[in-house]
Write an enzyme that holds these catalytic residues in place. Structure first.
Site, PDB file in Angstrom:
ATOM      1  N   LYS A  65       0.796  -1.238   0.000  1.00 22.72           N
ATOM      2  CA  LYS A  65       0.000   0.000   0.000  1.00 22.72           C
ATOM      3  C   LYS A  65       0.821   1.278   0.000  1.00 22.72           C
ATOM      4  CE  LYS A  65      -2.577  -2.457  -0.717  1.00 22.72           C
ATOM      5  NZ  LYS A  65      -2.986  -2.394  -2.120  1.00 22.72           N
ATOM      6  N   GLY A 116       2.446   2.320  -2.925  1.00 24.96           N
ATOM      7  CA  GLY A 116       2.626   2.806  -4.297  1.00 24.96           C
ATOM      8  C   GLY A 116       3.351   1.809  -5.191  1.00 24.96           C
ATOM      9  N   TRP A 131       2.091   1.586  -8.885  1.00 23.91           N
ATOM     10  CA  TRP A 131       2.513   2.780  -9.617  1.00 23.91           C
ATOM     11  C   TRP A 131       3.971   2.640 -10.058  1.00 23.91           C
ATOM     12  CZ3 TRP A 131       3.176   8.180  -6.878  1.00 23.91           C
ATOM     13  CH2 TRP A 131       3.299   9.173  -7.837  1.00 23.91           C
ATOM     14  N   HIS A 166       8.100  -7.340  -1.099  1.00 26.96           N
ATOM     15  CA  HIS A 166       7.661  -6.616   0.111  1.00 26.96           C
ATOM     16  C   HIS A 166       8.525  -7.006   1.317  1.00 26.96           C
ATOM     17  CE1 HIS A 166       4.248  -4.724  -1.640  1.00 26.96           C
ATOM     18  NE2 HIS A 166       3.390  -5.722  -1.582  1.00 26.96           N
TER      19      HIS A 166
HETATM   20  P1  A3P Z   1      -5.009   4.621  -2.009  1.00 22.72           P
HETATM   21  O1  A3P Z   1      -5.628   3.455  -1.326  1.00 22.72           O
HETATM   22  O2  A3P Z   1      -4.597   5.711  -1.056  1.00 22.72           O
HETATM   23  O3  A3P Z   1      -5.802   5.145  -3.147  1.00 22.72           O
HETATM   24  P2  A3P Z   1       0.195  -0.636  -3.618  1.00 22.72           P
HETATM   25  O4  A3P Z   1       0.320  -0.559  -5.097  1.00 22.72           O
HETATM   26  O5  A3P Z   1       1.527  -0.608  -2.931  1.00 22.72           O
HETATM   27  O6  A3P Z   1      -0.698  -1.717  -3.177  1.00 22.72           O
HETATM   28  O7  A3P Z   1      -0.468   0.752  -3.159  1.00 22.72           O
HETATM   29  C1  A3P Z   1      -1.793   1.052  -3.465  1.00 22.72           C
HETATM   30  C2  A3P Z   1      -2.013   2.534  -3.343  1.00 22.72           C
HETATM   31  O8  A3P Z   1      -1.380   3.200  -4.438  1.00 22.72           O
HETATM   32  C3  A3P Z   1      -3.475   2.899  -3.406  1.00 22.72           C
HETATM   33  O9  A3P Z   1      -3.605   4.108  -2.650  1.00 22.72           O
HETATM   34  C4  A3P Z   1      -3.668   3.143  -4.899  1.00 22.72           C
HETATM   35  O10 A3P Z   1      -4.794   3.913  -5.227  1.00 22.72           O
HETATM   36  C5  A3P Z   1      -2.373   3.877  -5.215  1.00 22.72           C
HETATM   37  N1  A3P Z   1      -2.017   3.808  -6.632  1.00 22.72           N
HETATM   38  C6  A3P Z   1      -2.147   2.754  -7.473  1.00 22.72           C
HETATM   39  N2  A3P Z   1      -1.745   3.072  -8.706  1.00 22.72           N
HETATM   40  C7  A3P Z   1      -1.322   4.370  -8.647  1.00 22.72           C
HETATM   41  C8  A3P Z   1      -0.802   5.279  -9.618  1.00 22.72           C
HETATM   42  N3  A3P Z   1      -0.645   4.918 -10.865  1.00 22.72           N
HETATM   43  N4  A3P Z   1      -0.478   6.521  -9.202  1.00 22.72           N
HETATM   44  C9  A3P Z   1      -0.649   6.897  -7.924  1.00 22.72           C
HETATM   45  N5  A3P Z   1      -1.145   6.088  -6.964  1.00 22.72           N
HETATM   46  C10 A3P Z   1      -1.476   4.836  -7.326  1.00 22.72           C
END
Ligand code: A3P
Length: 318
Positions: free
Chosen positions: A67, A69, A72, A131
């Site tokens: 969680k 990013g 991304w 992770h």
């Molecule tokens: P939120 O729940 O705050 O929206 P991970 O990929 O490590 O599981 O993290 C998930 C978080 O990153 C979620 O945050 C998700 O919405 C956000 N996220 C996923 N893709 C993204 C992107 N392309 N740019 C920015 N944030 C992104």
């Protein structure tokens, strides 16, 4: 005969019986192994990873706590490394492949089968993600000076809120409240362990070994995209040329990997990642500061206190 690096069922059963256990929010519970809490299902994969993985020069490993990013950064790293192959966006694998497949998780995907994967046949640079805390990475990764580790972390308030939504949307939360989530987050009883240990482990390594570990905050990238993407590209060995900069390649990559672009793609909206998680749960809101809408003042106070105690020299933009 040569013993397999993959533990047998019996070895795993005995190990599980000997380890401290907590329920956590996943149905199978969490087990404390090597100083970190792991879901029981992936313990074997983690051990095999530790015993089997051989780092190679030019490997790029994306490390993160869930969680923070990860999704991304998978899209960004893949796009930076492969940009000369897909100069035309309409041919980009991002459009038809979930970022998880472009940069696979070592402990969820690569070592999830009983047979050992043939990682040596993957084209260089190999892109992986994990992770696992720094302390528990295989010796081979820690010892290979030409392996690059990119660590992405995020404001702990945002992480706890994102985890809660993720669990609730994925119906994996065992009905737990935000209060419960904050409690186990503060105690460090979560998959992949304490947020603060995780962040500090990689942060310290990035200070000692800056050419090997790039330490990054989600919020910083949102704040100053251009210079961060330039640094990321340089760090992983794929710097942008002056021409590319002029042509707007950096902005284009940022746009293609943005939440709004990824979220609308069929490949990120449907289907599952692992049996329990809907792919659509990985792209939610992606906002900085959204936690204020979810955490009560007493939760914030508790999290602030622990953050202050643990991350003295490391501040997170809120
Ligand atoms: P939120 O729940 O705050 O929206 P991970 O990929 O490590 O599981 O993290 C998930 C978080 O990153 C979620 O945050 C998700 O919405 C956000 N996220 C996923 N893709 C993204 C992107 N392309 N740019 C920015 N944030 C992104």
């Amino acid at each position: 005969s040569k013993t397999s690096p993959s533990p047998s069922d019996q070895e795993i059963e005995e190990l599980l019986l000997s380890l401290p256990k907590e329920q956590g929010w996943l149905a199978g519970g969490l087990f404390l192994y090597n100083g970190c809490w792991y879901p029981s299902k992936i313990l074997r994969n983690i051990i095999t990873f530790q015993r089997h993985f051989q780092a190679e020069d030019h490997d790029i490993i994306l490390a993160s706590r869930p969680k923070s990013g990860t999704t991304w950064f998978k899209a960004l790293i893949f796009s930076i490394v492969n940009r000369s192959r897909y100069t035309n966006y309409s041919t980009s694998p991002l459009l038809i492949t979930n970022p998880f497949e472009l940069v696979p998780f070592i402990e969820f995907i690569l070592y999830d089968k009983k047979e050992l994967p043939d990682l040596s046949s993957i084209e260089s640079p190999r892109l992986f993600s994990t992770h696992i805390p720094y302390a528990s990475l295989p010796v081979s990764i820690k010892g290979c000076n030409n392996t690059r580790i990119v660590y992405i972390c995020r404001n702990p308030f945002a992480v706890v809120v994102s985890s809660w939504h993720f669990a609730a949307r994925g119906r994996n939360s065992l009905g737990r409240s935000m209060e419960d989530f904050v409690d186990s987050f503060c105690k460090g009883i979560e998959g992949f362990g304490s947020f603060w240990d995780h962040v500090l482990g990689y942060w310290k390594e990035s200070l000692e070994n800056p050419s090997k570990v790039l330490f990054w905050k989600y919020e910083d990238l949102k704040e100053d995209t251009d210079s961060h993407l330039k640094r990321l590209a340089e760090f992983i060995g794929f710097p942008f040329s002056m021409e590319e900069e002029k042509e707007g390649v950096i902005e284009e990559i940022y746009k293609q990997c943005s939440l709004s672009s990824l979220k609308d793609l069929e490949v990120n909206k449907t289907g599952k990642f692992m049996p329990n998680f809907d792919k659509k749960c990985y792209c939610r809101k992606g906002e900085v500061g959204d936690w204020v809408n979810h955490l009560t003042p007493s939760m914030v106070e508790r999290l602030e206190k622990i953050s202050g105690e643990n991350l003295k020299d490391l501040e997170f933009p809120s």
